[in-house]
Design a protein around this motif. Structure first.
Motif, PDB file in Angstrom:
ATOM      1  N   ASN A  34       0.804  -1.216   0.000  1.00 41.32           N
ATOM      2  CA  ASN A  34       0.000   0.000   0.000  1.00 41.32           C
ATOM      3  C   ASN A  34       0.838   1.267   0.000  1.00 41.32           C
ATOM      4  OD1 ASN A  34      -2.850  -1.052   0.287  1.00 41.32           O
ATOM      5  ND2 ASN A  34      -1.888  -2.045   2.046  1.00 41.32           N
ATOM      6  N   ASN A  35       2.123   1.140   0.302  1.00 41.12           N
ATOM      7  CA  ASN A  35       2.982   2.323   0.382  1.00 41.12           C
ATOM      8  C   ASN A  35       4.439   1.933   0.167  1.00 41.12           C
ATOM      9  OD1 ASN A  35       4.038   1.439   3.036  1.00 41.12           O
ATOM     10  ND2 ASN A  35       1.999   1.986   3.778  1.00 41.12           N
ATOM     11  N   ALA A  36       5.300   2.942   0.152  1.00 42.65           N
ATOM     12  CA  ALA A  36       6.725   2.723  -0.132  1.00 42.65           C
ATOM     13  C   ALA A  36       7.409   1.903   0.963  1.00 42.65           C
ATOM     14  CB  ALA A  36       7.428   4.070  -0.302  1.00 42.65           C
ATOM     15  N   MET A  37       7.006   2.105   2.218  1.00 42.58           N
ATOM     16  CA  MET A  37       7.638   1.370   3.325  1.00 42.58           C
ATOM     17  C   MET A  37       7.390  -0.137   3.186  1.00 42.58           C
ATOM     18  SD  MET A  37       7.172   1.938   7.447  1.00 42.58           S
ATOM     19  CE  MET A  37       7.654   3.664   7.264  1.00 42.58           C
ATOM     20  N   GLU A  38       6.161  -0.504   2.861  1.00 45.19           N
ATOM     21  CA  GLU A  38       5.851  -1.915   2.676  1.00 45.19           C
ATOM     22  C   GLU A  38       6.593  -2.477   1.456  1.00 45.19           C
ATOM     23  OE1 GLU A  38       1.638  -2.454   2.392  1.00 45.19           O
ATOM     24  OE2 GLU A  38       1.234  -1.589   4.366  1.00 45.19           O
ATOM     25  N   ALA A  39       6.700  -1.652   0.419  1.00 49.44           N
ATOM     26  CA  ALA A  39       7.411  -2.088  -0.781  1.00 49.44           C
ATOM     27  C   ALA A  39       8.882  -2.341  -0.492  1.00 49.44           C
ATOM     28  CB  ALA A  39       7.263  -1.042  -1.876  1.00 49.44           C
ATOM     29  N   GLN A  40       9.503  -1.472   0.288  1.00 54.02           N
ATOM     30  CA  GLN A  40      10.915  -1.645   0.636  1.00 54.02           C
ATOM     31  C   GLN A  40      11.126  -2.939   1.407  1.00 54.02           C
ATOM     32  OE1 GLN A  40      13.852   0.672  -0.059  1.00 54.02           O
ATOM     33  NE2 GLN A  40      14.421  -1.481   0.200  1.00 54.02           N
ATOM     34  N   ALA A  41      10.181  -3.257   2.294  1.00 52.43           N
ATOM     35  CA  ALA A  41      10.284  -4.497   3.067  1.00 52.43           C
ATOM     36  C   ALA A  41      10.227  -5.720   2.152  1.00 52.43           C
ATOM     37  CB  ALA A  41       9.158  -4.545   4.102  1.00 52.43           C
ATOM     38  N   LEU A  42       9.353  -5.670   1.142  1.00 52.91           N
ATOM     39  CA  LEU A  42       9.266  -6.794   0.208  1.00 52.91           C
ATOM     40  C   LEU A  42      10.513  -6.911  -0.668  1.00 52.91           C
ATOM     41  CD1 LEU A  42       5.603  -6.973  -1.155  1.00 52.91           C
ATOM     42  CD2 LEU A  42       6.798  -8.611   0.280  1.00 52.91           C
ATOM     43  N   LEU A  43      11.051  -5.775  -1.088  1.00 50.93           N
ATOM     44  CA  LEU A  43      12.277  -5.789  -1.902  1.00 50.93           C
ATOM     45  C   LEU A  43      13.455  -6.347  -1.110  1.00 50.93           C
ATOM     46  CD1 LEU A  43      12.022  -2.348  -3.766  1.00 50.93           C
ATOM     47  CD2 LEU A  43      11.643  -4.629  -4.717  1.00 50.93           C
ATOM     48  N   ASN A  44      13.447  -6.105   0.197  1.00 52.40           N
ATOM     49  CA  ASN A  44      14.503  -6.649   1.065  1.00 52.40           C
ATOM     50  C   ASN A  44      14.334  -8.150   1.273  1.00 52.40           C
ATOM     51  OD1 ASN A  44      15.576  -4.085   1.393  1.00 52.40           O
ATOM     52  ND2 ASN A  44      14.518  -3.699   3.315  1.00 52.40           N
ATOM     53  N   GLY A  59       2.494   9.104   2.083  1.00 50.55           N
ATOM     54  CA  GLY A  59       3.789   9.184   2.768  1.00 50.55           C
ATOM     55  C   GLY A  59       4.924   9.568   1.853  1.00 50.55           C
ATOM     56  N   MET A  60       5.186   8.775   0.843  1.00 52.90           N
ATOM     57  CA  MET A  60       6.244   9.037  -0.134  1.00 52.90           C
ATOM     58  C   MET A  60       5.713   8.718  -1.520  1.00 52.90           C
ATOM     59  SD  MET A  60      10.012   7.196  -0.596  1.00 52.90           S
ATOM     60  CE  MET A  60      10.759   7.911   0.862  1.00 52.90           C
ATOM     61  N   THR A  61       5.924   9.610  -2.472  1.00 54.12           N
ATOM     62  CA  THR A  61       5.440   9.354  -3.822  1.00 54.12           C
ATOM     63  C   THR A  61       6.212   8.197  -4.452  1.00 54.12           C
ATOM     64  OG1 THR A  61       6.982  10.842  -4.951  1.00 54.12           O
ATOM     65  CG2 THR A  61       4.927  11.808  -4.099  1.00 54.12           C
ATOM     66  N   GLY A  62       5.607   7.596  -5.462  1.00 55.85           N
ATOM     67  CA  GLY A  62       6.268   6.497  -6.159  1.00 55.85           C
ATOM     68  C   GLY A  62       7.575   6.917  -6.801  1.00 55.85           C
ATOM     69  N   LEU A  63       7.606   8.131  -7.359  1.00 55.36           N
ATOM     70  CA  LEU A  63       8.834   8.610  -8.002  1.00 55.36           C
ATOM     71  C   LEU A  63       9.939   8.856  -6.982  1.00 55.36           C
ATOM     72  CD1 LEU A  63       7.442  11.057 -10.733  1.00 55.36           C
ATOM     73  CD2 LEU A  63       8.169   8.679 -10.988  1.00 55.36           C
ATOM     74  N   ASN A  64       9.587   9.405  -5.826  1.00 59.20           N
ATOM     75  CA  ASN A  64      10.592   9.609  -4.781  1.00 59.20           C
ATOM     76  C   ASN A  64      11.097   8.280  -4.242  1.00 59.20           C
ATOM     77  OD1 ASN A  64      10.689  12.400  -4.889  1.00 59.20           O
ATOM     78  ND2 ASN A  64       9.095  12.675  -3.342  1.00 59.20           N
ATOM     79  N   PHE A  65      10.198   7.308  -4.135  1.00 65.45           N
ATOM     80  CA  PHE A  65      10.608   5.972  -3.700  1.00 65.45           C
ATOM     81  C   PHE A  65      11.569   5.356  -4.707  1.00 65.45           C
ATOM     82  CE2 PHE A  65       9.480   1.308  -3.769  1.00 65.45           C
ATOM     83  CZ  PHE A  65      10.283   0.970  -2.691  1.00 65.45           C
ATOM     84  N   LEU A  66      11.229   5.472  -5.979  1.00 67.02           N
ATOM     85  CA  LEU A  66      12.094   4.940  -7.035  1.00 67.02           C
ATOM     86  C   LEU A  66      13.448   5.635  -7.025  1.00 67.02           C
ATOM     87  CD1 LEU A  66      12.339   3.029  -9.410  1.00 67.02           C
ATOM     88  CD2 LEU A  66      11.181   4.710 -10.833  1.00 67.02           C
TER      89      LEU A  66
END
Length: 232
Positions: A34-44, A59-66
Motif C-alpha cells: 500500500n505504500n513505499a515502506m511496505e514495498a521496501q520491506a518486500l524488496l529486502n 507518505g512518499m510518492t512512487g517517483l521519490n521511492f524509485l
C-alpha cells in the motif's frame, strides 16, 4: 518465472492489476503493498524482477521511492494522471500505464517484458540512444549491463552472445534489435554477426579487429564503415 510486486494504495487498482497478471503466463505475484515502506520491506525479502508502481502513494510518492532505490527492479509506472509521463522518463521505466488500465494495454506492456525487447533509456531527436545501460533477459533473469562493460556482441541466428568484462550472456534477440538498443557513438557493427565496442578496440589490421583476447572479422560490406571510424 518473473517475480513481481504491486505498489498501489487503491484497492480497485490492485485488483485490476492482479486480475490482468493472472491471465499472463510466467509471472508470479509475490506481494501487494500500500505504500513505499511496505514495498521496501518486500524488496529486502524477495528477489523482485518487476514492480508495478503507483506514482501517488501515501507518505512518499512512487517517483521519490524509485529515486531512493540503489538497485531497483524493472518498473512499470501506474497513475491516473497523464501529466507525470514526462517526469517518469528520467527513471528509465519500461512503461507508463494510465488508469483505468485495460487488459489490451496491459498485454502490450507484458509482451515487451516477456520478449525482453525493450529500451530502458531515452533517445535523442536524431534517434540515437542516451543513458548508460540496458537490461537483457537471459535464462529467465533480467541483467543490467552498463555500456562500458560490453566488449562485443556475437550473433547466432535468433540468439546473441553478449561478451562483457565479467561474463557472457545469451539472449533471444536479433542483431538488428540490438543495434537499436545501443548508442551509435559507442558501438559499431563490423560484420553481419558482430557488433563491437569502440572503446575496447586494441588494433585494426587487414580484415580483422583485436578486441581483448578475441579477434573479430570485418565483413566486406562493413569495411567502409570501419575505415570511416579510423579516419574519424
Amino acid at each position: 518465472m518473473i517475480k513481481c510486486i504491486i505498489v498501489e494504495d487503491e484497492v480497485l487498482a490492485q485488483q485490476v492489476i492482479q486480475s490482468h497478471l493472472q491471465k499472463a503466463e510466467r509471472f508470479e505475484l509475490v506481494g501487494v503493498c500500500n505504500n513505499a515502506m511496505e514495498a521496501q520491506a518486500l524488496l529486502n525479502k524477495y528477489e523482485v524482477d518487476l514492480m508495478f508502481l503507483d506514482i501517488q502513494l501515501p507518505g512518499m510518492t512512487g517517483l521519490n521511492f524509485l529515486r531512493s532505490l540503489n538497485n531497483p527492479p524493472l518498473v512499470v509506472l501506474t497513475t491516473a494522471y497523464a501529466e507525470y509521463a514526462l517526469e517518469s522518463y528520467e527513471f528509465n521505466v519500461i512503461d507508463y500505464l494510465l488508469k483505468p488500465i485495460s487488459f489490451d494495454r496491459f498485454s502490450k506492456t507484458i509482451s515487451k517484458i516477456v520478449d525482453g525487447k525493450f529500451v530502458l533509456q531515452n533517445k535523442t531527436e536524431s534517434g540515437d540512444v542516451t543513458g548508460d545501460h540496458i537490461f537483457i533477459k537471459s535464462n529467465s533473469k533480467f541483467f543490467k549491463i552498463d555500456f562500458p562493460d560490453i566488449i562485443y556482441i556475437e550473433g547466432m541466428k535468433d540468439y546473441l552472445k553478449i561478451h562483457t568484462q565479467e561474463n557472457i550472456l545469451v539472449t533471444h534477440q536479433t542483431m538488428q534489435e540490438m543495434e537499436q538498443l545501443l548508442p551509435s557513438k559507442q558501438f559499431i557493427r563490423v560484420h553481419k554477426s558482430y557488433i563491437i565496442a569502440v572503446a575496447h578496440i586494441k588494433s585494426i589490421y587487414g580484415n580483422s579487429i583485436e578486441m581483448g583476447k578475441a579477434t573479430i572479422p570485418i565483413g566486406i560490406s562493413y569495411k567502409e564503415k570501419v575505415m570511416n571510424l579510423i579516419a574519424r
